[in-house]
Scaffold this motif. Structure first.
Motif, mmCIF file in Angstrom:
data_model
loop_
_atom_site.group_PDB
_atom_site.id
_atom_site.type_symbol
_atom_site.label_atom_id
_atom_site.label_comp_id
_atom_site.label_asym_id
_atom_site.label_seq_id
_atom_site.Cartn_x
_atom_site.Cartn_y
_atom_site.Cartn_z
ATOM 1 N N HIS A 203 46.130 79.990 67.445
ATOM 2 C CA HIS A 203 47.496 79.495 67.624
ATOM 3 C C HIS A 203 48.152 80.299 68.745
ATOM 4 C CE1 HIS A 203 51.442 77.890 66.549
ATOM 5 N NE2 HIS A 203 51.911 79.119 66.651
ATOM 6 N N VAL A 204 48.722 79.614 69.726
ATOM 7 C CA VAL A 204 49.400 80.266 70.848
ATOM 8 C C VAL A 204 50.793 79.673 70.973
ATOM 9 C CG1 VAL A 204 49.369 80.699 73.332
ATOM 10 C CG2 VAL A 204 47.222 80.655 72.069
ATOM 11 N N LYS A 205 51.798 80.548 71.116
ATOM 12 C CA LYS A 205 53.174 80.072 71.241
ATOM 13 C C LYS A 205 53.884 80.838 72.348
ATOM 14 C CE LYS A 205 57.462 79.532 68.672
ATOM 15 N NZ LYS A 205 58.172 79.848 67.424
ATOM 16 N N THR A 206 54.458 80.093 73.286
ATOM 17 C CA THR A 206 55.322 80.662 74.308
ATOM 18 C C THR A 206 56.742 80.218 73.963
ATOM 19 O OG1 THR A 206 55.183 78.775 75.803
ATOM 20 C CG2 THR A 206 53.469 80.450 76.025
ATOM 21 N N LYS A 207 57.694 80.510 74.852
ATOM 22 C CA LYS A 207 59.073 80.100 74.579
ATOM 23 C C LYS A 207 59.222 78.590 74.462
ATOM 24 C CE LYS A 207 62.061 83.638 76.475
ATOM 25 N NZ LYS A 207 63.001 83.936 77.550
ATOM 26 N N LYS A 208 58.469 77.835 75.283
ATOM 27 C CA LYS A 208 58.683 76.390 75.331
ATOM 28 C C LYS A 208 57.461 75.560 74.971
ATOM 29 C CE LYS A 208 62.449 76.651 78.498
ATOM 30 N NZ LYS A 208 63.335 75.824 79.261
ATOM 31 N N ARG A 209 56.346 76.194 74.672
ATOM 32 C CA ARG A 209 55.122 75.466 74.344
ATOM 33 C C ARG A 209 54.414 76.171 73.190
ATOM 34 N NH1 ARG A 209 56.886 72.227 77.648
ATOM 35 N NH2 ARG A 209 55.989 71.599 79.594
ATOM 36 N N LYS A 210 53.700 75.401 72.375
ATOM 37 C CA LYS A 210 52.828 76.004 71.379
ATOM 38 C C LYS A 210 51.673 75.052 71.112
ATOM 39 C CE LYS A 210 55.634 74.602 67.383
ATOM 40 N NZ LYS A 210 56.359 75.087 66.203
ATOM 41 N N PHE A 211 50.522 75.643 70.783
ATOM 42 C CA PHE A 211 49.393 74.805 70.430
ATOM 43 C C PHE A 211 48.536 75.507 69.396
ATOM 44 C CE2 PHE A 211 46.630 77.288 73.162
ATOM 45 C CZ PHE A 211 45.358 77.057 72.684
ATOM 46 N N THR A 212 47.862 74.679 68.596
ATOM 47 C CA THR A 212 46.936 75.157 67.588
ATOM 48 C C THR A 212 45.638 74.386 67.756
ATOM 49 O OG1 THR A 212 48.745 75.576 66.054
ATOM 50 C CG2 THR A 212 46.560 75.452 65.109
ATOM 51 N N ALA A 213 44.527 75.091 67.646
ATOM 52 C CA ALA A 213 43.216 74.444 67.689
ATOM 53 C C ALA A 213 42.417 74.931 66.489
ATOM 54 C CB ALA A 213 42.493 74.785 68.989
ATOM 55 N N GLN A 214 41.719 74.007 65.837
ATOM 56 C CA GLN A 214 40.913 74.366 64.678
ATOM 57 C C GLN A 214 39.594 73.620 64.758
ATOM 58 O OE1 GLN A 214 42.986 74.067 61.002
ATOM 59 N NE2 GLN A 214 41.261 74.755 59.786
ATOM 60 N N ILE A 215 38.487 74.359 64.646
ATOM 61 C CA ILE A 215 37.177 73.725 64.739
ATOM 62 C C ILE A 215 36.655 73.423 63.340
ATOM 63 C CG2 ILE A 215 35.813 75.859 64.789
ATOM 64 C CD1 ILE A 215 34.111 74.408 66.997
ATOM 65 N N GLY A 216 35.990 72.288 63.206
ATOM 66 C CA GLY A 216 35.429 71.886 61.923
ATOM 67 C C GLY A 216 34.365 70.824 62.143
ATOM 68 N N MET A 217 33.916 70.217 61.070
ATOM 69 C CA MET A 217 32.899 69.175 61.145
ATOM 70 C C MET A 217 33.537 67.813 60.891
ATOM 71 S SD MET A 217 30.159 70.862 61.880
ATOM 72 C CE MET A 217 28.833 69.709 61.617
ATOM 73 N N ARG A 218 33.169 66.814 61.681
ATOM 74 C CA ARG A 218 33.552 65.421 61.464
ATOM 75 C C ARG A 218 32.227 64.677 61.307
ATOM 76 N NH1 ARG A 218 37.089 68.249 61.378
ATOM 77 N NH2 ARG A 218 39.098 68.216 62.429
ATOM 78 N N GLY A 219 31.863 64.410 60.081
ATOM 79 C CA GLY A 219 30.534 63.855 59.825
ATOM 80 C C GLY A 219 29.509 64.943 60.092
ATOM 81 N N ASN A 220 28.575 64.682 61.004
ATOM 82 C CA ASN A 220 27.583 65.708 61.345
ATOM 83 C C ASN A 220 27.822 66.297 62.735
ATOM 84 O OD1 ASN A 220 26.861 63.522 62.847
ATOM 85 N ND2 ASN A 220 24.726 63.457 62.194
ATOM 86 N N GLN A 221 29.015 66.097 63.284
ATOM 87 C CA GLN A 221 29.349 66.640 64.606
ATOM 88 C C GLN A 221 30.488 67.632 64.510
ATOM 89 O OE1 GLN A 221 30.086 63.014 66.977
ATOM 90 N NE2 GLN A 221 28.690 63.944 68.456
ATOM 91 N N GLN A 222 30.450 68.638 65.405
ATOM 92 C CA GLN A 222 31.571 69.567 65.501
ATOM 93 C C GLN A 222 32.712 68.899 66.253
ATOM 94 O OE1 GLN A 222 30.362 73.188 67.388
ATOM 95 N NE2 GLN A 222 29.227 73.915 65.607
ATOM 96 N N ALA A 223 33.923 69.238 65.847
ATOM 97 C CA ALA A 223 35.104 68.715 66.522
ATOM 98 C C ALA A 223 36.192 69.772 66.486
ATOM 99 C CB ALA A 223 35.585 67.445 65.836
ATOM 100 N N ILE A 224 37.031 69.767 67.504
ATOM 101 C CA ILE A 224 38.175 70.673 67.551
ATOM 102 C C ILE A 224 39.433 69.828 67.375
ATOM 103 C CG2 ILE A 224 39.434 72.383 68.899
ATOM 104 C CD1 ILE A 224 36.834 72.898 70.456
ATOM 105 N N ARG A 225 40.167 70.060 66.288
ATOM 106 C CA ARG A 225 41.440 69.368 66.036
ATOM 107 C C ARG A 225 42.516 70.121 66.810
ATOM 108 N NH1 ARG A 225 43.676 65.918 62.077
ATOM 109 N NH2 ARG A 225 41.722 64.884 62.512
ATOM 110 N N VAL A 226 43.261 69.410 67.639
ATOM 111 C CA VAL A 226 44.253 70.061 68.500
ATOM 112 C C VAL A 226 45.653 69.551 68.188
ATOM 113 C CG1 VAL A 226 42.645 70.586 70.367
ATOM 114 C CG2 VAL A 226 43.781 68.369 70.327
ATOM 115 N N ASN A 227 46.626 70.450 68.236
ATOM 116 C CA ASN A 227 48.036 70.116 68.062
ATOM 117 C C ASN A 227 48.829 70.859 69.125
ATOM 118 O OD1 ASN A 227 48.226 68.528 65.457
ATOM 119 N ND2 ASN A 227 47.019 70.285 64.824
#
Length: 128
Positions: A34-58
């Motif tokens: 999780h990274v947050k600046t004054k005007k932007r923030k984002f979160t990334a979380q890696i996990g499995m979607r079926g049998n593939q890796q995926a990164i969920r981003v916000n």
């Protein structure tokens, strides 16, 4: 009312009363960053979607009435000695699917967005 000898003393006293957070907040972790600046923030979380890796981003940006989700480009580099990679512009709340070779356990992903910049990258350790 307290009197001050000079303007510098006044500024110093105000800074003690009302600390202003500066810089960037970065929370590094296992499978999540999780990274947050004054005007932007984002979160990334890696996990499995079926049998593939995926990164969920916000991603969110600050506007006059609060935080709103937005579409941005996500970048990452990984160790050992992985190249810089990036996905297409991805909407907040969606996944980046990892095609081909998945990240092995213990891989360190250095992630950032166009809004936070590489200098504010967060580190996520992959453990799946």
């Amino acid at each position: 009312m307290k009197e001050f000898e000079n303007y510098d003393g006044y500024k110093k006293e105000l800074s003690l009363l009302y600390p202003v957070p500066l810089g960037v907040t970065i929370e590094n972790g296992i499978n999540r960053v999780h990274v947050k600046t004054k005007k932007r923030k984002f979160t990334a979380q890696i996990g499995m979607r079926g049998n593939q890796q995926a990164i969920r981003v916000n991603a969110s940006k600050k506007v006059l009435w609060g935080w709103v989700e937005y579409t941005t480009a996500y970048y990452w580099k990984y160790t050992p000695n992985g190249p810089v990679q990036f996905g297409k512009e991805v909407k907040s709340g969606h996944d980046i699917m990892i095609l081909g070779n998945p990240f092995p356990n213990g891989t360190k992903l250095y992630m950032w967005t166009r809004g936070t910049g590489e200098e504010n990258c967060g580190i996520m350790t992959v453990q799946l």
